[in-house]
Motif scaffolding. Structure first.
Motif, PDB file in Angstrom:
ATOM      1  N   ASP A  38      58.214 -19.728  43.504  1.00  0.00           N
ATOM      2  CA  ASP A  38      58.380 -21.154  43.820  1.00  0.00           C
ATOM      3  C   ASP A  38      59.803 -21.606  43.492  1.00  0.00           C
ATOM      4  N   PRO A  39      60.807 -21.054  44.182  1.00  0.00           N
ATOM      5  CA  PRO A  39      62.191 -21.330  43.767  1.00  0.00           C
ATOM      6  C   PRO A  39      62.579 -22.808  43.810  1.00  0.00           C
ATOM      7  N   ASP A  40      61.939 -23.582  44.669  1.00  0.00           N
ATOM      8  CA  ASP A  40      62.345 -24.989  44.802  1.00  0.00           C
ATOM      9  C   ASP A  40      61.476 -25.953  43.999  1.00  0.00           C
ATOM     10  N   LEU A  41      60.540 -25.415  43.216  1.00  0.00           N
ATOM     11  CA  LEU A  41      59.616 -26.298  42.483  1.00  0.00           C
ATOM     12  C   LEU A  41      59.813 -26.229  40.966  1.00  0.00           C
ATOM     13  N   PHE A  42      60.742 -25.406  40.531  1.00  0.00           N
ATOM     14  CA  PHE A  42      61.056 -25.275  39.102  1.00  0.00           C
ATOM     15  C   PHE A  42      62.350 -26.050  38.908  1.00  0.00           C
ATOM     16  N   LEU A  43      62.250 -27.240  38.316  1.00  0.00           N
ATOM     17  CA  LEU A  43      63.364 -28.188  38.342  1.00  0.00           C
ATOM     18  C   LEU A  43      63.944 -28.461  36.958  1.00  0.00           C
ATOM     19  N   VAL A  44      65.246 -28.663  36.915  1.00  0.00           N
ATOM     20  CA  VAL A  44      65.892 -29.121  35.688  1.00  0.00           C
ATOM     21  C   VAL A  44      66.664 -30.406  35.990  1.00  0.00           C
ATOM     22  N   ALA A  45      66.691 -31.281  34.983  1.00  0.00           N
ATOM     23  CA  ALA A  45      67.489 -32.507  35.066  1.00  0.00           C
ATOM     24  C   ALA A  45      68.700 -32.320  34.166  1.00  0.00           C
ATOM     25  N   LYS A  46      69.875 -32.617  34.710  1.00  0.00           N
ATOM     26  CA  LYS A  46      71.107 -32.449  33.939  1.00  0.00           C
ATOM     27  C   LYS A  46      71.760 -33.798  33.684  1.00  0.00           C
ATOM     28  N   SER A  47      72.302 -33.947  32.475  1.00  0.00           N
ATOM     29  CA  SER A  47      73.048 -35.162  32.137  1.00  0.00           C
ATOM     30  C   SER A  47      74.421 -35.095  32.802  1.00  0.00           C
ATOM     31  N   GLU A  48      75.166 -36.175  32.681  1.00  0.00           N
ATOM     32  CA  GLU A  48      76.527 -36.223  33.248  1.00  0.00           C
ATOM     33  C   GLU A  48      77.384 -35.074  32.717  1.00  0.00           C
ATOM     34  N   SER A  49      77.173 -34.701  31.455  1.00  0.00           N
ATOM     35  CA  SER A  49      77.989 -33.644  30.840  1.00  0.00           C
ATOM     36  C   SER A  49      77.506 -32.242  31.200  1.00  0.00           C
ATOM     37  N   GLY A  50      76.428 -32.149  31.979  1.00  0.00           N
ATOM     38  CA  GLY A  50      75.933 -30.842  32.403  1.00  0.00           C
ATOM     39  C   GLY A  50      74.868 -30.264  31.489  1.00  0.00           C
ATOM     40  N   LYS A  51      74.479 -31.018  30.470  1.00  0.00           N
ATOM     41  CA  LYS A  51      73.442 -30.548  29.548  1.00  0.00           C
ATOM     42  C   LYS A  51      72.064 -30.686  30.211  1.00  0.00           C
ATOM     43  N   ILE A  52      71.205 -29.683  30.020  1.00  0.00           N
ATOM     44  CA  ILE A  52      69.845 -29.783  30.559  1.00  0.00           C
ATOM     45  C   ILE A  52      69.023 -30.684  29.647  1.00  0.00           C
ATOM     46  N   VAL A  53      68.519 -31.772  30.200  1.00  0.00           N
ATOM     47  CA  VAL A  53      67.803 -32.766  29.392  1.00  0.00           C
ATOM     48  C   VAL A  53      66.349 -32.926  29.831  1.00  0.00           C
ATOM     49  N   GLY A  54      65.960 -32.231  30.897  1.00  0.00           N
ATOM     50  CA  GLY A  54      64.571 -32.307  31.340  1.00  0.00           C
ATOM     51  C   GLY A  54      64.233 -31.091  32.173  1.00  0.00           C
ATOM     52  N   VAL A  55      62.964 -30.733  32.180  1.00  0.00           N
ATOM     53  CA  VAL A  55      62.531 -29.570  32.967  1.00  0.00           C
ATOM     54  C   VAL A  55      61.068 -29.753  33.368  1.00  0.00           C
ATOM     55  N   VAL A  56      60.736 -29.242  34.543  1.00  0.00           N
ATOM     56  CA  VAL A  56      59.335 -29.181  34.967  1.00  0.00           C
ATOM     57  C   VAL A  56      59.155 -27.940  35.842  1.00  0.00           C
ATOM     58  N   MET A  57      58.041 -27.263  35.605  1.00  0.00           N
ATOM     59  CA  MET A  57      57.748 -26.055  36.368  1.00  0.00           C
ATOM     60  C   MET A  57      56.606 -26.389  37.333  1.00  0.00           C
ATOM     61  N   GLY A  58      56.945 -26.542  38.594  1.00  0.00           N
ATOM     62  CA  GLY A  58      55.913 -26.847  39.586  1.00  0.00           C
ATOM     63  C   GLY A  58      55.489 -25.584  40.322  1.00  0.00           C
TER      64      GLY A  58
END
Ligand SMILES: CC(C)(COP(=O)(O)OP(=O)(O)OC[C@H]1O[C@@H](n2cnc3c(N)ncnc32)[C@H](O)[C@@H]1OP(=O)(O)O)[C@@H](O)C(=O)NCCC(=O)NCCS
Length: 146
Positions: free
Chosen positions: A41-61
């Motif tokens: 599921d390459p398009d359903l595993f998502l990360v949210a990045k802050s302005e500085s590029g830090k990963i601040v959220g994730v969800v595995m769909g």
């Protein structure tokens, strides 16, 4: 904040986030396990990045061809309550809908009752079902990640 598909080189950062957010990880959360997941599921595993590029959220769909599933949703504790979790879920819902998915399922640990209100606001309702599970050993011939 920007939402992207997860890439395997982000493994350590994502696992660190899950742990800091208090998620229980399992033997499926090795780098090989997440690589297999990514291939499916390459398009359903998502990360949210802050302005500085830090990963601040994730969800595995996941999409099994009939239902969508949500696993391991987490937002960095320092960034919770800023709508990031809701935005990740909205993006996942949009991507599942694009695949033809009609219904999204998720499971919540009984000890994590607070999160029910979060999902309730996103339109999820609770259903009285009994969850059963069984861990099995993959066959020796099973396709493994690198
Ligand atoms: C649940 C979670 C992903 C929500 O992300 P978020 O970015 O904080 O959520 P939003 O800002 O979009 O929405 C805020 C709502 O989420 C809920 N929430 C916030 N922090 C929470 C926390 N630590 N645990 C559970 N729910 C939380 C609250 O209902 C909050 O509403 P409120 O502001 O009225 O209290 C995030 O809190 C988290 O990572 N929790 C720990 C991991 C977890 O429980 N994941 C879900 C597994 S099923």
């Amino acid at each position: 904040m920007q939402i992207h598909s997860f890439a395997l080189h982000q493994y350590e950062e994502v696992v660190d986030l899950w742990q800091r957010a208090g998620l229980q990880l399992s033997r499926s959360d090795t780098v090989e396990g997440l690589q297999q997941k990514l291939e499916r599921d390459p398009d359903l595993f998502l990360v949210a990045k802050s302005e500085s590029g830090k990963i601040v959220g994730v969800v595995m769909g996941s999409y099994d061809g009939r239902r969508g599933w949500v696993n391991h949703l987490a937002v960095d504790p320092d960034y919770q309550g800023q709508d990031l979790g809701s935005r990740l879920m909205q993006e996942l819902e949009t991507r599942l809908s694009t695949l033809g998915c009609e219904k999204i399922n998720l499971l919540i640990e009984p000890s994590n009752s607070r999160v029910q209100a979060f999902y309730g606001r996103l339109g999820f309702t609770a259903d009285e079902l009994i969850f059963m599970e069984k861990w099995i050993e993959p066959a020796k011939s099973a396709k493994k990640g690198v």
